[in-house]
Design an enzyme around this catalytic site. Structure first.
Site, short mmCIF file in Angstrom:
data_model
loop_
_atom_site.label_atom_id
_atom_site.label_comp_id
_atom_site.label_asym_id
_atom_site.label_seq_id
_atom_site.Cartn_x
_atom_site.Cartn_y
_atom_site.Cartn_z
N PHE A 126 0.93 -1.22 -0.03
CA PHE A 126 0.01 -0.04 -0.02
C PHE A 126 1.12 1.21 -0.05
O PHE A 126 1.51 1.44 0.89
CB PHE A 126 -1.01 0.07 1.16
CG PHE A 126 -1.90 1.12 1.12
CD1 PHE A 126 -3.01 0.96 0.16
CD2 PHE A 126 -1.90 2.28 1.71
CE1 PHE A 126 -4.04 1.93 -0.08
CE2 PHE A 126 -2.70 3.32 1.55
CZ PHE A 126 -3.91 3.00 0.57
N ARG A 370 -10.61 -7.92 -5.58
CA ARG A 370 -10.49 -8.17 -4.17
C ARG A 370 -11.48 -8.60 -3.36
O ARG A 370 -12.55 -7.90 -3.29
CB ARG A 370 -9.59 -6.91 -3.45
CG ARG A 370 -8.94 -7.44 -2.35
CD ARG A 370 -8.05 -5.93 -1.89
NE ARG A 370 -8.67 -4.93 -1.49
CZ ARG A 370 -8.26 -3.85 -0.75
NH1 ARG A 370 -7.22 -3.77 -0.08
NH2 ARG A 370 -9.08 -2.99 -0.51
#
Lengths: 411, 411
Positions: A126, A370
């Site tokens: 991330f 996801r």
């Protein structure tokens, strides 16, 4: 043998966490597999916010800083999170955003190793981690540099130049879990400190910061903790660093005596020094209600159900849609967080079409679908039905419709 | 001639801002003279939060980042604040806390003057300014130092060493107003930049950032803007600096393409680069409802009524309690913000006793009773009644009771 819908219903009937689903106000007709991005609304949040807004703010006004104990919200909520991450209650604080907290702790950790020049992290996780670390390096005029090393090579890259190892515990995209204890031990062997980002871990699987010997950590309030969109984040400072670590964001709320209004900064004792400005009390109230969804919840049971749900999902996808998607998460459940990612070149369009069927997951560039499996409210039958709808989306290729081509601002 | 209660009622009947009082849910029996510390609850906030929580979060879930336009809240709210501070809509952003924003902009401004070594400010003002600047200086290893100079000497202290002048426009304790245009002009003459803290100005008096040539500014959402306890703060970057200023807090929300999840930080164009982490949407919603209390409100009328209320307060206090308090604010209304401070050695106990009568002001160490006069909901008759109750508190010396001796955590 492929599990049937009846099998799933039987598993749900025997689920020791089934009681927790009643704590959420889930919309009708929606299967929500995106609690890893934004947790759903807990039923108790509505009433808690009503009380905080109408009684505490509306009637109590400024007096509520004392009378409703607003002033202690950051430490009070931190103590509640501590149980979920294997920390002592006084080691955790709720404040600011994950990015801001990472800035505080990565800066503080680097300052504790002033003779070293490297912040070590991995690429492709991330990105706020990388962005924040790049900002620190630029600000300090290259006294510090950011070194990125692929996860397999991290252990070997830990050397005497490394001041701080900064890692996200569970990968935001693949769900892959780092071995926190082993990497922390290796970092300590070479004299480096560790900052763990627990955004995709907290409330998803048992985390043991104290047992791992972790130095610092940050994490997110709006994913598995169900604190609401953009909920305040938390941070952890191991007790042994509490009086040595200094926040570069030395705002008044982290002062030893904020209401003396003296001119010189003197940090509060303990983790409270990591406060900066005045926290949003409405956001704190919502997060406190979110944390209550974990009351009487056993994190070992959460982990077991999370593994069961994600195993079920993979089994059903591979049985019904063989060869259609590439599994982009570790196959071994012990190495996954509470999510499963599937890669597909038309990932964005497929996810958009799936969301229209009421199954909400998300897309992560460039090609990842996801799916989060949050054990407090997700049922086995939800997983079954979600795969059935995914099957339908793929069967008629509706995702090829041009209306799914344009990316929304937020994906 | 001392104004009578009937005079005050007549003034209220003729008040062009009287309509705005209906926008607030004020508790019965309370005269709230602390809106300069925490604004009261707007009536519309309750419904707005209900919608944001139950509909946008509860029903919309993650989709509301696009569908309820959560993603644009920081810029949308910034544009609404711009009108109140004399800025262009695209120069203002809502994000984080005042302290965090000050850190971003003071760091960014100093980096634009890398050959200079001084941040200039004044002592004795709201201390988060000093604390944050001390933090920056410490972090940069004394490449920068903080120089504090009494306000009368600031103009002369501006020299070629000064990188940035950081000042609070309206003094938190005395209410004294700096001459923003003159100080900014003088700073620019010597090549320095300015960062103004508008926490006690915004919504209290007309502010003209563009006209003053100001470079950067920050301000508070929970005082005159009525955004709720700990509401998000705002920041201003003059258009001419928007593509040059860099936030050291380079989090993902300030990236040019946050949802591409690339590894390298690239700042967004314009003020949006000053975003860091994910903002609290609940706190944003409450602030947006707070900002709506200024709809159709003329800031020149706000200023005129503010002066009238504070002049009335001073006149009544001096007439009824001659020699009891020392006026700790400028006597000239043009030099005051929207507050009046009175000094008294028993200030804390007197304010505590006064609050028990329903008149809420606050105490600021060591000896200041502080009264805010917020023109949207404060009436002339409230000022009259407040002084009457202050008179009663002093007449029977009830403040000497031991129960008023112990300071609360928050004062």
């Amino acid at each position: 043998l492929i599990p049937t819908r009846a099998d799933c219903l039987a598993l749900d009937a025997a689920d020791p966490l089934a009681f927790a689903r009643e704590r959420f106000a889930l919309p009708d007709g929606v299967i929500y597999l995106d609690g890893n991005s934004l947790g759903p609304l807990p039923k108790a949040t509505t009433e808690r916010l009503r009380r905080t807004v109408e009684q505490e703010w509306g009637q109590g006004l400024i007096r509520s800083w004392n009378e409703a104990d607003w002033i202690n919200a950051p430490l009070r909520l931190g103590a509640k999170i501590a149980r979920l991450i294997g920390a002592r209650p006084h080691e955790v604080l709720v404040a600011d955003s994950t990015s801001v907290n990472l800035y505080k702790l990565a800066s503080a950790a680097a300052a504790l190793r002033p003779e070293r020049s490297v912040i070590l992290t991995e690429p492709g996780n991330f990105p706020t981690e990388l962005y924040i670390l790049q900002g620190i390096a630029e600000q300090l005029g290259h006294k510090l540099r950011v070194r990125t090393v692929a996860r397999d090579a991290l252990k070997d890259a830990l050397d005497a130049e490394v001041a701080v190892l900064v890692l996200t515990h569970v990968h935001y995209k693949s769900g892959e879990v780092h071995d926190m204890a082993a990497l922390t031990a290796r970092a300590h062997e070479v004299g480096a400190l560790t900052v763990w980002d627990l955004s995709h871990s907290t409330g998803a699987l048992p985390v043991e910061l104290n047992a791992a010997g972790a130095d610092f950590a940050v994490g997110c309030g709006y994913k598995y903790l169900n604190g609401g969109p953009g909920a305040p984040a938390f941070l952890y400072v191991a007790e042994r660093w509490a009086e040595a670590a200094r926040s570069p964001l030395s705002g008044w709320m982290g002062h030893a005596a904020p209401f003396e209004f003296v001119d010189d900064y003197r940090p509060a004792s303990g983790v409270a020094r990591m406060l900066c400005g005045t926290p949003s009390i409405l956001a704190m109230a919502a997060l406190e209600a979110g944390l209550a969804t974990f009351d009487e919840v056993d994190m070992a049971q959460v982990r077991a159900k999370s593994a069961a749900l994600s195993e079920l999902f993979i089994a059903l996808v591979e049985a019904r849609l063989p060869g259609v998607f590439e599994l982009a998460s570790p196959r071994e459940p012990a190495l996954r967080g509470s999510q499963v990612s599937l890669a597909h070149p038309h990932g964005y369009a497929i996810m958009s079409a799936l969301i229209e069927t009421g199954v909400i997951g998300d897309f992560r560039a460039p090609d990842i679908l996801r799916f989060g499996f949050t054990p407090l409210y997700t049922r086995h039958v939800d997983v079954f039905d979600a795969v059935e709808r995914l099957d339908a989306v793929m069967a008629d290729r509706r995702f090829e419709h041009p209306r799914y081509a344009e990316r929304a601002a937020v994906t």
